[in-house]
Scaffold this motif. Structure first.
Motif, PDB file in Angstrom:
ATOM      1  N   ILE A  31       0.914  -1.080   0.069  1.00 42.63           N
ATOM      2  CA  ILE A  31       0.128  -0.025   0.084  1.00 42.63           C
ATOM      3  C   ILE A  31       1.073   1.251   0.117  1.00 42.63           C
ATOM      4  O   ILE A  31       1.862   1.376   0.731  1.00 42.63           O
ATOM      5  N   SER A  32       0.535   2.330  -0.768  1.00 43.30           N
ATOM      6  CA  SER A  32       1.303   3.414  -0.862  1.00 43.30           C
ATOM      7  C   SER A  32       0.331   4.625  -0.460  1.00 43.30           C
ATOM      8  O   SER A  32       0.072   5.060   0.630  1.00 43.30           O
ATOM      9  N   GLY A  33      -0.404   5.211  -1.256  1.00 47.33           N
ATOM     10  CA  GLY A  33      -1.397   6.100  -0.889  1.00 47.33           C
ATOM     11  C   GLY A  33      -2.801   5.669  -0.427  1.00 47.33           C
ATOM     12  O   GLY A  33      -3.268   6.104   0.383  1.00 47.33           O
ATOM     13  N   GLY A  34      -3.151   4.325  -0.915  1.00 48.02           N
ATOM     14  CA  GLY A  34      -4.257   3.653  -0.105  1.00 48.02           C
ATOM     15  C   GLY A  34      -5.578   4.037  -1.002  1.00 48.02           C
ATOM     16  O   GLY A  34      -6.800   3.525  -0.787  1.00 48.02           O
ATOM     17  N   THR A  35      -5.447   4.878  -2.201  1.00 42.44           N
ATOM     18  CA  THR A  35      -6.775   5.439  -2.778  1.00 42.44           C
ATOM     19  C   THR A  35      -7.478   4.356  -3.650  1.00 42.44           C
ATOM     20  O   THR A  35      -8.655   4.344  -4.043  1.00 42.44           O
TER      21      THR A  35
ATOM     22  N   ILE B 234      -7.589   0.618  -0.370  1.00 40.20           N
ATOM     23  CA  ILE B 234      -8.546   0.664   0.837  1.00 40.20           C
ATOM     24  C   ILE B 234      -9.854   0.617   0.110  1.00 40.20           C
ATOM     25  O   ILE B 234     -10.743  -0.137   0.856  1.00 40.20           O
TER      26      ILE B 234
ATOM     27  N   VAL C 122      -8.658   3.037   9.901  1.00 31.80           N
ATOM     28  CA  VAL C 122      -8.452   4.136   9.090  1.00 31.80           C
ATOM     29  C   VAL C 122      -8.486   5.206  10.045  1.00 31.80           C
ATOM     30  O   VAL C 122      -9.064   5.287  10.838  1.00 31.80           O
TER      31      VAL C 122
ATOM     32  N   ARG D  31      -6.540  15.889   3.555  1.00 34.98           N
ATOM     33  CA  ARG D  31      -6.453  14.475   3.385  1.00 34.98           C
ATOM     34  C   ARG D  31      -7.533  13.606   3.754  1.00 34.98           C
ATOM     35  O   ARG D  31      -8.464  14.212   4.588  1.00 34.98           O
TER      36      ARG D  31
ATOM     37  N   CYS E 252     -10.991   8.550   5.444  1.00 34.23           N
ATOM     38  CA  CYS E 252     -11.465   7.419   5.243  1.00 34.23           C
ATOM     39  C   CYS E 252     -10.665   6.461   4.535  1.00 34.23           C
ATOM     40  O   CYS E 252     -10.659   5.275   4.642  1.00 34.23           O
ATOM     41  N   MET E 253      -9.430   7.030   3.857  1.00 38.72           N
ATOM     42  CA  MET E 253      -8.486   6.306   3.075  1.00 38.72           C
ATOM     43  C   MET E 253      -7.211   6.263   3.442  1.00 38.72           C
ATOM     44  O   MET E 253      -6.385   5.865   2.714  1.00 38.72           O
TER      45      MET E 253
ATOM     46  N   GLU F  66      -0.460   6.103   9.591  1.00 38.31           N
ATOM     47  CA  GLU F  66       0.276   7.215   8.669  1.00 38.31           C
ATOM     48  C   GLU F  66       0.320   8.298   9.589  1.00 38.31           C
ATOM     49  O   GLU F  66       1.005   9.335   9.233  1.00 38.31           O
TER      50      GLU F  66
END
Lengths: 331, 188
Positions: A34-38, A41, B35, B70, B73-74, B79
């Protein structure tokens, strides 16, 4: 929606990350990067092929950093858009991706490794269950492909990343790393025409960065995208076109690549080879558009019908070529 | 998700999550894969951050992480660990609303109000980096937020008015005490 349970690993260095991947693989554990997760997820929330382990490369500093010829896999898309050093064609293509909010999370590596999409697949679990699933995410049912029935061999989900065609038009090389070592290849050799395997990445291997040739600044190009709304939507079709201008002002190379039409972004080398590289190259826009229309093979699995997307392939190619021609003229 | 045979990784570990949320140091126990939105709403109790589509489309869950908007939810909570998180509750100083909040009320930028926290946070971040945006820049900044009520014009008006207040100290109208409802409806 509940995120299905998985375990996140947060390595701090590339070596750590590759070691974690090796360890999980040897232990027989399935995992995703996973990097950005867009992309990942939302897919997990919809129960689309979730894995028990996820390795986040968020903290890996070796994958960051952007220059004129090198962009790290973990560089956020919005940082590319706001960059003053990235190639204008990459900036243009990155600026069309999704919305500014998604771009702040999404990354270059994630966009290149984007999971293929299909309207039989990118749906909630309840919805998919109601049609008895599909080949790409069959939940162990052995379900048939819903787009092209009676074949369980090829997934035809559509690749809808925007950066790949732009980078292909700049002759970019993609660099990969795994615990076995590193390798690199031209970006067009990275992808595989199968909606499930998608690319040549092996288990435990990740994209580290993109390298552009030293003369990439001599390329002038344009990226044209078809979508329903001017923000958020994935490309229903996208065409990038570029010309390399040599020192004496003549055109030395011409490139064209497309995305959003098939399971794979494609560089159309054979169409370009027939093209006149003389001073009148821009007059071939209509003919090249018609040839691209014949070359692409969209299927009915995105918002617009395939016939329309095919037709738009010729329009997008013409627009990209005309825009490039304008940019060449205006210097 | 109940029917789904979850690929459970045994028992995913829980861990202590610390961060500065709206300037306050917080500490809570999270599941390793949570998340940020889940942690903010369920762990911290910051209910101003809304769960809309939960898929990154609507922008209702927008928060600032180190000053940058940002989608919570994702974003994995890990992070945001040990970083500065600002939710809509953190925009005002407790006594005075942020100019963008004042102007949302003034210009009709909010109707049903569900998307409003996302818009407020996104707009506040825009005005922080660019105090004098053009109308187009304001529209570009909110392209990741959806509103089904206002038609967006009033939201852009709100941003432009707030920009005037912040950059020039000019107010369209003097801000008044909360007024009585001008259209009280039934029984008014």
């Amino acid at each position: 929606m509940k995120t299905p349970a998985f375990e996140v690993h947060m390595p701090k260095t590339l070596d750590d990350a590759l070691e974690t991947a090796k360890h999980l693989h040897e232990g027989g554990h399935d995992f995703d990067w996973i990097s950005g997760g867009t992309d990942l997820i939302p897919n997990y929330k919809w129960g689309i092929n979730p894995k028990p382990h996820v390795i986040s490369i968020f903290g890996v500093s070796e994958l960051k950093g952007i220059s004129a010829t090198r962009i790290g896999a973990m560089v956020r898309l919005q940082d590319i858009v706001e960059s003053t050093v990235a190639h204008p064609l990459i900036v243009e293509a990155a600026g069309t991706i999704a919305s500014v909010m998604i771009r702040r999370s999404g990354t270059l590596g994630g966009n290149l490794c984007l999971d293929t999409r299909c309207f039989w697949l990118n749906q909630s679990e309840t919805w998919r269950k109601s049609i008895d699933y599909c080949h790409k995410c069959d939940e162990g049912t052995g379900a048939d492909c819903r787009v092209i029935p009676n074949q369980n061999e090829l997934c035809v989900a559509t690749y809808q990343g925007d950066l790949a065609p732009a980078l292909m038009c700049l002759d970019a090389r993609i660099h990969l790393a795994s615990h076995r070592g590193t390798r690199s290849m031209l970006l067009e050799d990275f992808f595989q025409e199968d909606g499930i395997t998608r690319n040549v990445l092996e288990t435990g291997e990740i994209v580290t960065h993109i390298q552009l040739p030293e003369n990439s600044a001599d390329f002038i190009g344009s990226y044209q995208k078809l979508r329903l709304r001017e923000a958020w939507d994935f490309p229903e079709g996208g065409v990038a076109f570029s010309v390399g201008i040599s020192a004496d002002g003549t055109v030395s190379t011409i490139n064209m690549a497309s995305t959003g039409f098939e399971s794979i972004p494609r560089k159309h080398i054979e169409l370009i080879e027939a093209l006149d590289k003389g001073p009148n190259w821009a007059l071939e826009a209509e003919r090249l558009g018609a040839e691209l229309k014949r070359a692409v093979r969209p299927v009915l699995n995105t918002w617009f019908p395939p016939a329309y997307r095919k037709k738009m392939a010729s329009v997008l190619a013409r627009r990209a070529m005309e825009e490039t021609s304008k940019r060449v003229t205006s210097g | 998700m109940a029917s789904h045979p979850l690929p459970l990784a045994g028992n995913p570990p829980v861990e202590v999550w610390t961060a500065s949320v709206n300037g306050k140091q917080v500490q809570t126990i999270i599941k390793n894969y949570d998340v940020l939105l889940d942690v903010l709403r369920d762990g911290i109790g910051s209910l101003g951050t809304k769960r809309g589509c939960d898929m990154g489309t609507c922008g209702c869950c927008t928060v600032l992480i180190d000053g940058k908007p940002r989608l919570s939810c994702m974003t994995l909570a890990l992070e945001a660990k040990d970083r500065q998180v600002t939710t809509v509750e953190g925009l005002s100083d407790g006594h005075h609303l942020h100019p963008i909040q004042e102007m949302f009320a003034e210009c009709g930028g909010s109707q049903c109000g569900f998307c409003t926290p996302g818009f407020l946070v996104t707009s506040a971040a825009l005005l922080e980096t660019n105090p004098t945006p053009t109308r187009q820049e304001a529209m570009d900044a909110i392209e990741g937020n959806l509103c089904r009520c206002t038609g967006y014009q009033q939201i852009v008006d709100s941003i432009m008015s707030a920009s005037k207040i912040l950059s020039e100290g000019i107010q369209n109208k003097p801000i008044t005490e909360p007024a009585s409802d001008p259209d009280p409806g039934f029984g008014g």
